[in-house]
Design a protein around this motif. Structure first.
Motif, PDB file in Angstrom:
ATOM      1  N   GLY A  74     -65.761  51.856 -34.380  1.00 20.20           N
ATOM      2  CA  GLY A  74     -66.518  51.751 -35.613  1.00 20.20           C
ATOM      3  C   GLY A  74     -67.135  53.041 -36.094  1.00 20.20           C
ATOM      4  N   GLY A  75     -66.591  54.164 -35.693  1.00 22.17           N
ATOM      5  CA  GLY A  75     -67.054  55.449 -36.215  1.00 22.17           C
ATOM      6  C   GLY A  75     -68.164  56.105 -35.429  1.00 22.17           C
ATOM      7  N   LYS A  76     -68.296  55.755 -34.165  1.00 26.83           N
ATOM      8  CA  LYS A  76     -69.371  56.318 -33.341  1.00 26.83           C
ATOM      9  C   LYS A  76     -69.251  57.840 -33.169  1.00 26.83           C
ATOM     10  N   LEU A  77     -68.055  58.366 -33.269  1.00 26.51           N
ATOM     11  CA  LEU A  77     -67.822  59.809 -33.130  1.00 26.51           C
ATOM     12  C   LEU A  77     -67.281  60.396 -34.433  1.00 26.51           C
ATOM     13  N   ALA A  78     -67.790  59.898 -35.541  1.00 31.68           N
ATOM     14  CA  ALA A  78     -67.248  60.294 -36.846  1.00 31.68           C
ATOM     15  C   ALA A  78     -67.323  61.795 -37.097  1.00 31.68           C
ATOM     16  N   TRP A  79     -68.267  62.487 -36.484  1.00 27.60           N
ATOM     17  CA  TRP A  79     -68.386  63.932 -36.674  1.00 27.60           C
ATOM     18  C   TRP A  79     -67.108  64.661 -36.251  1.00 27.60           C
ATOM     19  N   LEU A  80     -66.276  64.034 -35.407  1.00 27.10           N
ATOM     20  CA  LEU A  80     -65.016  64.667 -35.002  1.00 27.10           C
ATOM     21  C   LEU A  80     -64.065  64.854 -36.186  1.00 27.10           C
ATOM     22  N   CYS A 136     -62.682  61.867 -44.719  1.00 25.45           N
ATOM     23  CA  CYS A 136     -63.139  60.502 -45.045  1.00 25.45           C
ATOM     24  C   CYS A 136     -63.883  59.904 -43.866  1.00 25.45           C
ATOM     25  N   HIS A 137     -63.333  60.080 -42.687  1.00 21.54           N
ATOM     26  CA  HIS A 137     -63.973  59.529 -41.494  1.00 21.54           C
ATOM     27  C   HIS A 137     -65.321  60.201 -41.238  1.00 21.54           C
ATOM     28  N   ALA A 138     -65.368  61.508 -41.365  1.00 21.43           N
ATOM     29  CA  ALA A 138     -66.615  62.232 -41.117  1.00 21.43           C
ATOM     30  C   ALA A 138     -67.687  61.853 -42.133  1.00 21.43           C
ATOM     31  N   VAL A 139     -67.299  61.735 -43.393  1.00 25.05           N
ATOM     32  CA  VAL A 139     -68.256  61.415 -44.455  1.00 25.05           C
ATOM     33  C   VAL A 139     -68.731  59.970 -44.329  1.00 25.05           C
ATOM     34  N   ALA A 140     -67.819  59.059 -44.053  1.00 28.68           N
ATOM     35  CA  ALA A 140     -68.194  57.644 -43.955  1.00 28.68           C
ATOM     36  C   ALA A 140     -69.097  57.407 -42.764  1.00 28.68           C
ATOM     37  N   GLY A 141     -68.811  58.088 -41.659  1.00 30.13           N
ATOM     38  CA  GLY A 141     -69.621  57.902 -40.461  1.00 30.13           C
ATOM     39  C   GLY A 141     -69.544  56.485 -39.942  1.00 30.13           C
ATOM     40  N   ALA A 142     -70.483  56.155 -39.105  1.00 27.75           N
ATOM     41  CA  ALA A 142     -70.555  54.804 -38.570  1.00 27.75           C
ATOM     42  C   ALA A 142     -71.303  53.933 -39.573  1.00 27.75           C
ATOM     43  N   PRO A 143     -70.722  52.810 -39.965  1.00 18.30           N
ATOM     44  CA  PRO A 143     -71.411  51.935 -40.920  1.00 18.30           C
ATOM     45  C   PRO A 143     -72.683  51.339 -40.307  1.00 18.30           C
ATOM     46  N   ALA A 144     -73.585  50.891 -41.171  1.00 16.47           N
ATOM     47  CA  ALA A 144     -74.849  50.308 -40.707  1.00 16.47           C
ATOM     48  C   ALA A 144     -74.605  49.101 -39.811  1.00 16.47           C
ATOM     49  N   THR A 145     -73.605  48.316 -40.157  1.00 16.23           N
ATOM     50  CA  THR A 145     -73.233  47.192 -39.304  1.00 16.23           C
ATOM     51  C   THR A 145     -71.842  47.457 -38.756  1.00 16.23           C
ATOM     52  N   ALA A 146     -71.672  47.266 -37.486  1.00 14.14           N
ATOM     53  CA  ALA A 146     -70.396  47.537 -36.834  1.00 14.14           C
ATOM     54  C   ALA A 146     -69.304  46.638 -37.410  1.00 14.14           C
TER      55      ALA A 146
END
Length: 185
Positions: A74-80, A136-146
């Protein structure tokens, strides 16, 4: 955050992660040839060619595994997504520089040694699209709800489809550039 951006980011993380992991593993399988591929680009001082050729496959595998994990958690490492985009854009720039130098005949070094693939503007665009998906992944990041299981399954399937599309693009481009495609022998 816009759910389309989040879903695109998760799918992009899985797809670009598989691209990186696959390319890195292929380079490791053919590590005796890869220093020559790096040297063919003629962009680095000779003293840096061997270290880059040694480290790049490991960086790609680690980054790829991290992106896949990020997409499936769910984007926990979106900074990658940021270093992934930088690497894709670096590859695109290296290709574009060599094409502009008239050196499109060199192998891209994309990790698919069974099909030699000369540089092309299509590869530059492909890397730009992959960089955009990573962003897109980095900008979206982890959503508020998984994301729920269905959302993660969609990310996995869409990421696999992206990877398969990339493989198809690479194979068609390599075959189109082969002597058999034009009747040359």
């Amino acid at each position: 955050m816009n759910s389309i951006l989040v879903e695109t980011g998760l799918a992009g993380a899985v797809g670009t992660g598989i691209v990186f992991a696959g390319a890195g593993l292929a380079k490791l399988r053919h590590r005796e040839l890869f220093p020559g591929v790096v040297a063919n680009y003629r962009l680095l001082p000779p003293a840096l060619e061997a270290p880059v050729a040694l480290l790049l496959p490991f960086v790609e595998v680690v980054l790829g595994v991290g992106l896949i994990a990020s997409g499936l958690t769910g984007g926990k490492l979106a900074w990658l997504g940021w270093p992934a985009a930088a690497l894709f854009l670096g590859f695109a720039a290296a290709m574009a520089i060599n094409i502009r130098r008239g050196r499109a005949h060199i192998d891209c070094g994309c990790g698919r040694s069974q099909l030699r693939q000369p540089l092309s503007w299509g590869l530059v665009v492909r890397n730009g699209v992959l960089a955009a998906l990573a962003v897109c992944h980095a900008v979206a990041g982890a959503p508020a709800t998984a994301p729920d299981a269905a959302g993660l399954a969609v990310a996995l399937v869409a990421g696999l489809a992206l990877y398969l599309f990339t493989l198809l693009f690479n194979a068609l481009a390599a075959l189109a550039a082969s002597p058999l495609a034009s009747g040359r022998r």
